[in-house]
Design a protein around this motif. Structure first.
Motif, PDB file in Angstrom:
ATOM      1  N   MET A 216       0.827  -1.207   0.000  1.00 44.20           N
ATOM      2  CA  MET A 216       0.000   0.000   0.000  1.00 44.20           C
ATOM      3  C   MET A 216       0.863   1.260   0.000  1.00 44.20           C
ATOM      4  O   MET A 216       0.580   2.221  -0.741  1.00 44.20           O
ATOM      5  CB  MET A 216      -0.913  -0.012   1.219  1.00 44.20           C
ATOM      6  N   PHE A 217       1.937   1.273   0.794  1.00 45.12           N
ATOM      7  CA  PHE A 217       2.798   2.449   0.831  1.00 45.12           C
ATOM      8  C   PHE A 217       3.600   2.608  -0.469  1.00 45.12           C
ATOM      9  O   PHE A 217       3.896   3.728  -0.881  1.00 45.12           O
ATOM     10  CB  PHE A 217       3.724   2.383   2.045  1.00 45.12           C
ATOM     11  N   ILE A 218       3.915   1.491  -1.124  1.00 47.34           N
ATOM     12  CA  ILE A 218       4.547   1.576  -2.444  1.00 47.34           C
ATOM     13  C   ILE A 218       3.575   2.191  -3.447  1.00 47.34           C
ATOM     14  O   ILE A 218       3.952   3.040  -4.272  1.00 47.34           O
ATOM     15  CB  ILE A 218       5.004   0.174  -2.919  1.00 47.34           C
ATOM     16  N   VAL A 219       2.320   1.771  -3.382  1.00 45.26           N
ATOM     17  CA  VAL A 219       1.290   2.319  -4.272  1.00 45.26           C
ATOM     18  C   VAL A 219       1.137   3.820  -4.050  1.00 45.26           C
ATOM     19  O   VAL A 219       1.051   4.595  -5.009  1.00 45.26           O
ATOM     20  CB  VAL A 219      -0.058   1.596  -4.038  1.00 45.26           C
ATOM     21  N   ILE A 220       1.130   4.241  -2.786  1.00 38.28           N
ATOM     22  CA  ILE A 220       0.992   5.663  -2.478  1.00 38.28           C
ATOM     23  C   ILE A 220       2.208   6.446  -2.960  1.00 38.28           C
ATOM     24  O   ILE A 220       2.088   7.517  -3.569  1.00 38.28           O
ATOM     25  CB  ILE A 220       0.804   5.871  -0.959  1.00 38.28           C
ATOM     26  N   SER A 221       3.393   5.910  -2.713  1.00 34.61           N
ATOM     27  CA  SER A 221       4.631   6.636  -3.026  1.00 34.61           C
ATOM     28  C   SER A 221       4.864   6.776  -4.523  1.00 34.61           C
ATOM     29  O   SER A 221       5.313   7.830  -4.993  1.00 34.61           O
ATOM     30  CB  SER A 221       5.826   5.914  -2.384  1.00 34.61           C
ATOM     31  N   PHE A 222       4.543   5.718  -5.286  1.00 34.49           N
ATOM     32  CA  PHE A 222       4.904   5.704  -6.705  1.00 34.49           C
ATOM     33  C   PHE A 222       3.705   5.649  -7.643  1.00 34.49           C
ATOM     34  O   PHE A 222       3.859   5.425  -8.831  1.00 34.49           O
ATOM     35  CB  PHE A 222       5.837   4.517  -6.984  1.00 34.49           C
ATOM     36  N   LYS A 223       2.502   5.878  -7.076  1.00 34.74           N
ATOM     37  CA  LYS A 223       1.289   5.850  -7.888  1.00 34.74           C
ATOM     38  C   LYS A 223       1.256   4.598  -8.768  1.00 34.74           C
ATOM     39  O   LYS A 223       1.103   4.658  -9.988  1.00 34.74           O
ATOM     40  CB  LYS A 223       1.168   7.115  -8.743  1.00 34.74           C
ATOM     41  N   LEU A 224       1.423   3.464  -8.121  1.00 34.54           N
ATOM     42  CA  LEU A 224       1.439   2.181  -8.831  1.00 34.54           C
ATOM     43  C   LEU A 224      -0.009   1.748  -9.086  1.00 34.54           C
ATOM     44  O   LEU A 224      -0.566   0.918  -8.376  1.00 34.54           O
ATOM     45  CB  LEU A 224       2.194   1.127  -8.008  1.00 34.54           C
ATOM     46  N   ASP A 225      -0.609   2.329 -10.102  1.00 36.11           N
ATOM     47  CA  ASP A 225      -1.994   2.034 -10.437  1.00 36.11           C
ATOM     48  C   ASP A 225      -2.028   1.005 -11.562  1.00 36.11           C
ATOM     49  O   ASP A 225      -1.638   1.289 -12.696  1.00 36.11           O
ATOM     50  CB  ASP A 225      -2.725   3.297 -10.873  1.00 36.11           C
ATOM     51  N   ILE A 226      -2.497  -0.182 -11.243  1.00 37.06           N
ATOM     52  CA  ILE A 226      -2.501  -1.267 -12.221  1.00 37.06           C
ATOM     53  C   ILE A 226      -3.914  -1.822 -12.374  1.00 37.06           C
ATOM     54  O   ILE A 226      -4.753  -1.714 -11.477  1.00 37.06           O
ATOM     55  CB  ILE A 226      -1.539  -2.405 -11.816  1.00 37.06           C
ATOM     56  N   GLY A 227      -4.167  -2.423 -13.524  1.00 35.59           N
ATOM     57  CA  GLY A 227      -5.447  -3.061 -13.772  1.00 35.59           C
ATOM     58  C   GLY A 227      -6.609  -2.081 -13.656  1.00 35.59           C
ATOM     59  O   GLY A 227      -6.519  -0.923 -14.092  1.00 35.59           O
ATOM     60  N   PRO A 228      -7.716  -2.505 -13.056  1.00 35.29           N
ATOM     61  CA  PRO A 228      -8.896  -1.648 -12.947  1.00 35.29           C
ATOM     62  C   PRO A 228      -8.646  -0.358 -12.155  1.00 35.29           C
ATOM     63  O   PRO A 228      -9.313   0.645 -12.387  1.00 35.29           O
ATOM     64  CB  PRO A 228      -9.914  -2.545 -12.212  1.00 35.29           C
ATOM     65  N   MET A 229      -7.686  -0.387 -11.233  1.00 36.12           N
ATOM     66  CA  MET A 229      -7.397   0.815 -10.453  1.00 36.12           C
ATOM     67  C   MET A 229      -6.865   1.936 -11.341  1.00 36.12           C
ATOM     68  O   MET A 229      -7.144   3.121 -11.095  1.00 36.12           O
ATOM     69  CB  MET A 229      -6.389   0.506  -9.347  1.00 36.12           C
ATOM     70  N   LYS A 230      -6.122   1.599 -12.364  1.00 34.65           N
ATOM     71  CA  LYS A 230      -5.573   2.620 -13.270  1.00 34.65           C
ATOM     72  C   LYS A 230      -6.700   3.386 -13.950  1.00 34.65           C
ATOM     73  O   LYS A 230      -6.650   4.614 -14.085  1.00 34.65           O
ATOM     74  CB  LYS A 230      -4.654   1.984 -14.307  1.00 34.65           C
ATOM     75  N   LYS A 231      -7.725   2.660 -14.367  1.00 35.13           N
ATOM     76  CA  LYS A 231      -8.873   3.317 -15.004  1.00 35.13           C
ATOM     77  C   LYS A 231      -9.543   4.280 -14.036  1.00 35.13           C
ATOM     78  O   LYS A 231      -9.859   5.425 -14.399  1.00 35.13           O
ATOM     79  CB  LYS A 231      -9.878   2.259 -15.476  1.00 35.13           C
ATOM     80  N   GLN A 232      -9.762   3.846 -12.795  1.00 36.05           N
ATOM     81  CA  GLN A 232     -10.415   4.688 -11.801  1.00 36.05           C
ATOM     82  C   GLN A 232      -9.593   5.936 -11.495  1.00 36.05           C
ATOM     83  O   GLN A 232     -10.133   7.044 -11.396  1.00 36.05           O
ATOM     84  CB  GLN A 232     -10.659   3.890 -10.517  1.00 36.05           C
ATOM     85  N   GLU A 233      -8.284   5.768 -11.377  1.00 37.83           N
ATOM     86  CA  GLU A 233      -7.416   6.905 -11.058  1.00 37.83           C
ATOM     87  C   GLU A 233      -7.282   7.868 -12.232  1.00 37.83           C
ATOM     88  O   GLU A 233      -7.248   9.082 -12.044  1.00 37.83           O
ATOM     89  CB  GLU A 233      -6.037   6.398 -10.623  1.00 37.83           C
ATOM     90  N   ASP A 234      -7.210   7.354 -13.442  1.00 35.66           N
ATOM     91  CA  ASP A 234      -7.130   8.233 -14.624  1.00 35.66           C
ATOM     92  C   ASP A 234      -8.400   9.066 -14.751  1.00 35.66           C
ATOM     93  O   ASP A 234      -8.348  10.256 -15.076  1.00 35.66           O
ATOM     94  CB  ASP A 234      -6.917   7.398 -15.886  1.00 35.66           C
ATOM     95  N   LEU A 235      -9.547   8.462 -14.489  1.00 35.50           N
ATOM     96  CA  LEU A 235     -10.808   9.207 -14.521  1.00 35.50           C
ATOM     97  C   LEU A 235     -10.822  10.291 -13.445  1.00 35.50           C
ATOM     98  O   LEU A 235     -11.268  11.420 -13.685  1.00 35.50           O
ATOM     99  CB  LEU A 235     -11.990   8.261 -14.325  1.00 35.50           C
ATOM    100  N   ALA A 236     -10.322   9.952 -12.262  1.00 34.88           N
ATOM    101  CA  ALA A 236     -10.324  10.910 -11.150  1.00 34.88           C
ATOM    102  C   ALA A 236      -9.391  12.077 -11.426  1.00 34.88           C
ATOM    103  O   ALA A 236      -9.745  13.243 -11.204  1.00 34.88           O
ATOM    104  CB  ALA A 236      -9.935  10.199  -9.859  1.00 34.88           C
ATOM    105  N   ILE A 237      -8.202  11.786 -11.934  1.00 37.17           N
ATOM    106  CA  ILE A 237      -7.187  12.819 -12.139  1.00 37.17           C
ATOM    107  C   ILE A 237      -7.494  13.675 -13.367  1.00 37.17           C
ATOM    108  O   ILE A 237      -7.452  14.899 -13.322  1.00 37.17           O
ATOM    109  CB  ILE A 237      -5.792  12.178 -12.275  1.00 37.17           C
TER     110      ILE A 237
END
Length: 527
Positions: A216-237
């Motif tokens: 989780m802290f790696i994801v927060i630090s490096f914005k490791l958005d993979i799979g379905p999470m990448k779609k959600q984050e791209d829409l949000a940003i």
């Protein structure tokens, strides 16, 4: 085909159908309904009279147990209602807006908002239900301001709820686990180790939890958005869409009037009152049940749902106090807004309560089917090398919690099974590693199961669609599980926790290298 249809394997079919339908339809209500009907049909052996009776009894059993009120389920539903109403009044009083404005002076970046949520989840360790609901409610205004998707917020909340509770000796989970472990230690002749000591020894062996938290802290630090999470984050940003699907647990308070001029205390004090009320009630109820004020017996005997209800009442009273204090001279507010707040708060939580009811129904039916027992027997009948036992029980624990939606159900079955096998084989050096593997597998299954109550509550508290949360969290949970599995294999063969931890660290380093030097996120905003 004939052997698959054998009754021995039938208990696996209803939960399998439910999980498949969840993935295909992305509709948790329909999927749970199909699982409930299939489970009842299998138990009734095709007899329609018995089938309808089972459906009725499974629903009634949620609220009535042994001729009296099932306080565990009833109080959770009441607590959800109180929390929804409390949130509506904190919003109308202006406390939520004021808290957001204050927090934004402390949190300057998206990464900071993510770290704040993660740290808050770790601090609120006393109970997973409490953490899942409260952390999301407090962090949501901040993560919304920095366009962090609701799916990612739910991932942060879920990753710090059960994992932190299962590693904390001073939590409702820790006391329960110690109680399960105590008779096994006696049976193994390990009376020189107390249940508390055994719990502390198992903390560094819970490789899945360690891996998931670091991930989780790696994801927060490096914005490791993979799979379905990448779609959600791209829409949000990029588009400001915090959720691409209207969630089953959507907030209903967007149209509520908000008072201007309130301070952050209108949110902080009700939340603090709720927290203090829950923790205080847990201690008092535990002491009354145990007949002592000693900490560990108190935690083992505490009445969690009674404590949640007590804290919820205190929090709501404080939220109402600030609402009336700030709006009594505001002409925009009238008596009808009190009813509006109550109605809005209730309907905000109603979908979550409905899904929880379905989840409890299918959980009871799956228990009656004996799904956990079938999976547990797979471990008992396994002819694999003894050194692989921690890895095997971890895998079975993953599947058991995934299928049943409860880590505690897995613990109740697999911890004694693993203990019996270890004692029979005389490999007591693998007793604690095997129990730790059961704990780890239960948390993983809990994370990935759409019928898990703590996962449902994480979605609720974060305002995320439930299935979107499950699917976006899955890649991270699977990666952490593979790393954890490696650790249990190494631990089994070496009987050395440090070698197991080293293998987990190596696995996480690989993820870190991929995140930092290979993976490149497409979208960036206020990192």
């Amino acid at each position: 085909m004939e052997s698959f249809l054998n009754w021995e394997y039938m208990p696996l079919i209803p939960p399998l159908i439910t999980l498949i339908l969840v993935v295909i339809t992305r509709r948790v209500g329909i999927s749970l309904g199909a699982g409930i009907i299939t489970s009842a049909f299998v138990i009734a052996n095709g007899h329609f009279g018995e089938f309808f009776k089972l459906l009725f009894d499974s629903f009634l059993g949620i609220f009535i147990e042994d001729g009296g009120l099932n306080t565990w389920n009833a109080y959770i539903l009441i607590f959800l209602t109180l929390l929804g109403i409390m949130t509506a009044f904190m919003n109308m009083s202006g406390g939520a807006r004021a808290f957001t404005n204050w927090a934004l002076t402390k949190v300057k970046t998206r990464r900071g908002a993510g770290f704040m949520t993660a740290v808050l989840g770790i601090i609120v360790f006393i109970d997973d239900y409490f953490s899942a609901l409260i952390v999301g409610q407090v962090a949501k205004p901040i993560t919304d301001k920095y366009n962090i998707s609701r799916a990612k917020l739910a991932y942060f909340v879920d990753t710090t709820a059960s994992p932190v509770a299962v590693m904390s000796p001073v939590s409702s989970w820790g006391a329960g686990i110690m109680g399960m472990t105590a008779p096994i230690l006696i049976g193994a002749g390990m009376t020189h180790i107390s249940p508390f000591q055994s719990f502390m020894y198992m903390i560094p062996m819970n490789f899945y939890v360690i891996s998931a938290l670091v991930m989780m802290f790696i994801v927060i630090s490096f914005k490791l958005d993979i799979g379905p999470m990448k779609k959600q984050e791209d829409l949000a940003i990029n588009e400001g869409i915090l959720r691409d699907k209207v969630p089953e647990f959507a907030e209903q308070d967007e149209d509520l009037p908000v008072h201007d001029g309130a301070g952050a205390s209108a949110l902080i004090i009700p939340i603090a009152g709720l927290a203090v009320g829950v923790i205080g009630a847990m201690y008092v109820t535990g002491a009354m049940e145990a007949g002592t004020w000693s900490l560990m017996p108190v935690l083992e005997s505490t009445l969690v749902t009674h404590s949640l209800l007590t804290g919820g009442i205190i929090g709501l009273v404080l939220a109402l106090f600030y609402y009336f204090r700030h709006t009594r001279n505001d002409n925009e507010f009238s008596k009808r807004h009190v009813w509006l707040g109550i109605k809005t708060g209730f309907f905000a939580m109603f979908p979550a309560m409905l899904i929880l009811t379905f989840a409890w129904m299918i959980g009871g039916l799956i228990s009656e089917l004996g799904t956990g027992g079938v999976l547990g027997s797979m471990v008992e009948n396994s002819s694999l090398p003894v050194a692989l036992l921690p890895a095997v029980v971890f895998i079975v624990g993953c599947f058991m919690a995934l299928a049943t939606g409860t880590s505690w159900g897995s613990y109740g079955i697999l911890i004694p099974v693993a203990g019996e096998i270890i004692i029979a084989l005389g490999a007591t050096e693998l007793l604690l590693p095997s129990i730790a593997a059961v704990l780890a597998g239960g948390v993983f299954g809990d994370h990935c199961s759409p019928i898990s109550d703590s996962t449902i509550l994480s979605s609720t508290g974060s305002g995320s669609d439930h299935i979107v949360h499950v699917m976006t969290q899955l890649p991270y949970a699977l990666t952490s599980a593979l790393i954890g599995l490696l650790g249990f294999v190494v631990l089994g063969y070496t009987a050395n926790v440090y070698f197991g931890l080293l293998s987990v660290i190596i696995g996480l380093l690989v993820v870190y290298i991929i995140a930092k030097f290979i993976y490149r996120p497409v979208a960036k905003q206020n990192a």
